[in-house]
Write a protein that holds these residues in place. Sequence first.
Motif, PDB file in Angstrom:
ATOM      1  N   VAL A  39       0.864  -1.243  -0.178  1.00  0.00           N
ATOM      2  CA  VAL A  39       0.002   0.075   0.144  1.00  0.00           C
ATOM      3  C   VAL A  39       0.734   1.270   0.058  1.00  0.00           C
ATOM      4  CG1 VAL A  39      -1.603   1.471   1.274  1.00  0.00           C
ATOM      5  CG2 VAL A  39      -2.002  -0.964   1.113  1.00  0.00           C
ATOM      6  N   GLY A  40       2.031   1.284   0.782  1.00  0.00           N
ATOM      7  CA  GLY A  40       2.600   2.418   0.907  1.00  0.00           C
ATOM      8  C   GLY A  40       3.305   2.629  -0.732  1.00  0.00           C
ATOM      9  N   ALA A  41       3.911   1.635  -1.233  1.00  0.00           N
ATOM     10  CA  ALA A  41       4.473   1.649  -2.515  1.00  0.00           C
ATOM     11  C   ALA A  41       3.351   2.509  -3.580  1.00  0.00           C
ATOM     12  CB  ALA A  41       4.725   0.230  -3.238  1.00  0.00           C
ATOM     13  N   THR A  42       2.180   2.080  -3.536  1.00  0.00           N
ATOM     14  CA  THR A  42       1.209   2.842  -4.418  1.00  0.00           C
ATOM     15  C   THR A  42       1.057   4.249  -3.731  1.00  0.00           C
ATOM     16  OG1 THR A  42      -0.868   2.164  -2.965  1.00  0.00           O
ATOM     17  CG2 THR A  42      -0.020   0.610  -4.660  1.00  0.00           C
ATOM     18  N   GLY A  43       1.180   4.500  -2.543  1.00  0.00           N
ATOM     19  CA  GLY A  43       1.015   5.615  -1.914  1.00  0.00           C
ATOM     20  C   GLY A  43       2.293   6.588  -2.451  1.00  0.00           C
ATOM     21  N   THR A  44       3.238   6.079  -2.576  1.00  0.00           N
ATOM     22  CA  THR A  44       4.293   6.781  -3.243  1.00  0.00           C
ATOM     23  C   THR A  44       4.225   7.461  -4.475  1.00  0.00           C
ATOM     24  OG1 THR A  44       6.076   5.562  -1.806  1.00  0.00           O
ATOM     25  CG2 THR A  44       7.118   6.647  -3.772  1.00  0.00           C
ATOM     26  N   LEU A  45       3.391   6.350  -5.397  1.00  0.00           N
ATOM     27  CA  LEU A  45       3.212   6.691  -6.782  1.00  0.00           C
ATOM     28  C   LEU A  45       2.298   7.636  -6.773  1.00  0.00           C
ATOM     29  CD1 LEU A  45       3.205   3.094  -8.184  1.00  0.00           C
ATOM     30  CD2 LEU A  45       5.219   4.673  -8.386  1.00  0.00           C
ATOM     31  N   VAL A  46       1.242   7.796  -5.878  1.00  0.00           N
ATOM     32  CA  VAL A  46       0.227   8.889  -5.978  1.00  0.00           C
ATOM     33  C   VAL A  46       0.828  10.160  -5.434  1.00  0.00           C
ATOM     34  CG1 VAL A  46      -1.937   9.617  -4.693  1.00  0.00           C
ATOM     35  CG2 VAL A  46      -1.534   7.206  -5.621  1.00  0.00           C
ATOM     36  N   ASN A  47       1.767  10.169  -4.556  1.00  0.00           N
ATOM     37  CA  ASN A  47       2.335  11.399  -4.065  1.00  0.00           C
ATOM     38  C   ASN A  47       3.250  11.739  -5.247  1.00  0.00           C
ATOM     39  OD1 ASN A  47       4.807  12.835  -3.089  1.00  0.00           O
ATOM     40  ND2 ASN A  47       3.874  12.281  -1.112  1.00  0.00           N
ATOM     41  N   ALA A  48       4.204  11.057  -6.056  1.00  0.00           N
ATOM     42  CA  ALA A  48       4.606  11.629  -6.867  1.00  0.00           C
ATOM     43  C   ALA A  48       3.973  12.316  -8.037  1.00  0.00           C
ATOM     44  CB  ALA A  48       5.728  10.334  -7.646  1.00  0.00           C
ATOM     45  N   PHE A  66       1.867  15.074  -0.246  1.00  0.00           N
ATOM     46  CA  PHE A  66       2.096  14.384   1.113  1.00  0.00           C
ATOM     47  C   PHE A  66       0.562  13.895   1.700  1.00  0.00           C
ATOM     48  CE2 PHE A  66       2.178  14.438   5.759  1.00  0.00           C
ATOM     49  CZ  PHE A  66       3.109  13.275   6.072  1.00  0.00           C
ATOM     50  N   ALA A  67      -0.331  15.159   1.724  1.00  0.00           N
ATOM     51  CA  ALA A  67      -1.736  14.850   2.046  1.00  0.00           C
ATOM     52  C   ALA A  67      -2.445  13.916   1.292  1.00  0.00           C
ATOM     53  CB  ALA A  67      -2.172  16.333   2.072  1.00  0.00           C
ATOM     54  N   THR A  68      -2.207  13.893   0.014  1.00  0.00           N
ATOM     55  CA  THR A  68      -3.095  12.968  -0.842  1.00  0.00           C
ATOM     56  C   THR A  68      -2.451  11.490  -0.627  1.00  0.00           C
ATOM     57  OG1 THR A  68      -3.199  14.702  -2.410  1.00  0.00           O
ATOM     58  CG2 THR A  68      -3.623  12.695  -3.204  1.00  0.00           C
ATOM     59  N   GLY A  69      -1.162  11.533  -0.651  1.00  0.00           N
ATOM     60  CA  GLY A  69      -0.580  10.124  -0.401  1.00  0.00           C
ATOM     61  C   GLY A  69      -0.886   9.443   0.876  1.00  0.00           C
ATOM     62  N   THR A  70      -0.917  10.344   1.892  1.00  0.00           N
ATOM     63  CA  THR A  70      -1.514  10.007   3.254  1.00  0.00           C
ATOM     64  C   THR A  70      -2.868   9.559   3.203  1.00  0.00           C
ATOM     65  OG1 THR A  70       0.434  11.249   4.197  1.00  0.00           O
ATOM     66  CG2 THR A  70      -1.703  10.425   5.696  1.00  0.00           C
ATOM     67  N   THR A  71      -3.793  10.028   2.775  1.00  0.00           N
ATOM     68  CA  THR A  71      -5.222   9.912   2.546  1.00  0.00           C
ATOM     69  C   THR A  71      -5.378   8.617   1.920  1.00  0.00           C
ATOM     70  OG1 THR A  71      -5.725  12.181   2.717  1.00  0.00           O
ATOM     71  CG2 THR A  71      -7.308  10.789   1.781  1.00  0.00           C
ATOM     72  N   TRP A  72      -4.598   8.568   0.705  1.00  0.00           N
ATOM     73  CA  TRP A  72      -4.782   7.146  -0.027  1.00  0.00           C
ATOM     74  C   TRP A  72      -4.186   6.083   0.494  1.00  0.00           C
ATOM     75  CZ3 TRP A  72      -5.734   5.903  -5.412  1.00  0.00           C
ATOM     76  CH2 TRP A  72      -5.170   4.764  -5.726  1.00  0.00           C
ATOM     77  N   THR A  73      -3.182   6.097   1.112  1.00  0.00           N
ATOM     78  CA  THR A  73      -2.570   5.080   1.970  1.00  0.00           C
ATOM     79  C   THR A  73      -3.593   4.690   3.260  1.00  0.00           C
ATOM     80  OG1 THR A  73      -0.977   6.318   3.321  1.00  0.00           O
ATOM     81  CG2 THR A  73      -0.385   5.168   1.420  1.00  0.00           C
ATOM     82  N   PHE A  74      -4.198   5.573   3.727  1.00  0.00           N
ATOM     83  CA  PHE A  74      -5.196   5.390   4.877  1.00  0.00           C
ATOM     84  C   PHE A  74      -6.231   4.571   4.341  1.00  0.00           C
ATOM     85  CE2 PHE A  74      -8.910   6.356   6.925  1.00  0.00           C
ATOM     86  CZ  PHE A  74      -8.735   5.818   8.287  1.00  0.00           C
ATOM     87  N   ALA A  75      -6.772   5.035   3.236  1.00  0.00           N
ATOM     88  CA  ALA A  75      -7.999   4.353   2.709  1.00  0.00           C
ATOM     89  C   ALA A  75      -7.622   2.808   2.477  1.00  0.00           C
ATOM     90  CB  ALA A  75      -8.436   4.987   1.412  1.00  0.00           C
ATOM     91  N   PHE A  76      -6.638   2.576   1.842  1.00  0.00           N
ATOM     92  CA  PHE A  76      -6.172   1.144   1.586  1.00  0.00           C
ATOM     93  C   PHE A  76      -5.906   0.432   2.707  1.00  0.00           C
ATOM     94  CE2 PHE A  76      -6.411   2.703  -2.719  1.00  0.00           C
ATOM     95  CZ  PHE A  76      -7.118   1.953  -3.640  1.00  0.00           C
ATOM     96  N   ASN A  77      -5.033   0.984   3.624  1.00  0.00           N
ATOM     97  CA  ASN A  77      -4.763   0.283   5.022  1.00  0.00           C
ATOM     98  C   ASN A  77      -6.005  -0.071   5.583  1.00  0.00           C
ATOM     99  OD1 ASN A  77      -1.792  -0.448   4.592  1.00  0.00           O
ATOM    100  ND2 ASN A  77      -1.323   2.053   5.259  1.00  0.00           N
ATOM    101  N   TRP A  78      -6.965   0.909   5.838  1.00  0.00           N
ATOM    102  CA  TRP A  78      -8.257   0.667   6.552  1.00  0.00           C
ATOM    103  C   TRP A  78      -8.872  -0.427   6.075  1.00  0.00           C
ATOM    104  CZ3 TRP A  78     -10.299   2.804  10.679  1.00  0.00           C
ATOM    105  CH2 TRP A  78     -11.746   2.464  11.065  1.00  0.00           C
ATOM    106  N   THR A  79      -8.861  -0.343   4.723  1.00  0.00           N
ATOM    107  CA  THR A  79      -9.847  -1.488   4.131  1.00  0.00           C
ATOM    108  C   THR A  79      -9.277  -2.895   3.805  1.00  0.00           C
ATOM    109  OG1 THR A  79      -9.421  -0.726   1.830  1.00  0.00           O
ATOM    110  CG2 THR A  79     -11.462   0.204   3.060  1.00  0.00           C
TER     111      THR A  79
END
Length: 149
Positions: A39-48, A66-79
């Motif tokens: 999930v973190g790897a996908t968040g890195t791509l979203v961040n970039a 940073f805010a978008t990547g953090t929100t993205w990873t939260f959503a996927f880590n949560w689910t």
Amino acid sequence: MTGVITTAERRVEAALRSLGVGRLARPARVVRAVEFGAVGATGTLVNAAVFVLAPVAYLFAGVLAFATGTTWTFAFNWTITYNRPRSSLLSAFWRYASVYVAGFLVYGAALAAAVEVGGFPTLHANLLAIVVAGTLNFAGSELYALAED
């Protein structure tokens, strides 16, 4: 989709137990760590992507990314990673965001230390800083932000 993920997680946990991984760490935690990393790897791509595409100055783009990547990873880590813990979604998000802000500060300190004190090339220093901050983010998520009540 959640049923497929849960079944796959259980099979991997059973395989890890049969390999004796349970003596080092709980197999469920190892599976979560791998999922968290993916999930973190996908968040890195979203961040970039957000950073590159944001039509604002680079510091603002960095904050937005940073805010978008953090929100993205939260959503996927949560689910996916934590299978929707019982805690409140909003309070879990704020705990998660606080862990990630701390992780970002640690990332910056580790990056600077690796370059300035350790003499690492910047790319290697960046990778080291990502591992250090990612480990903190996982521990913070596991034990605080997304921990089961």
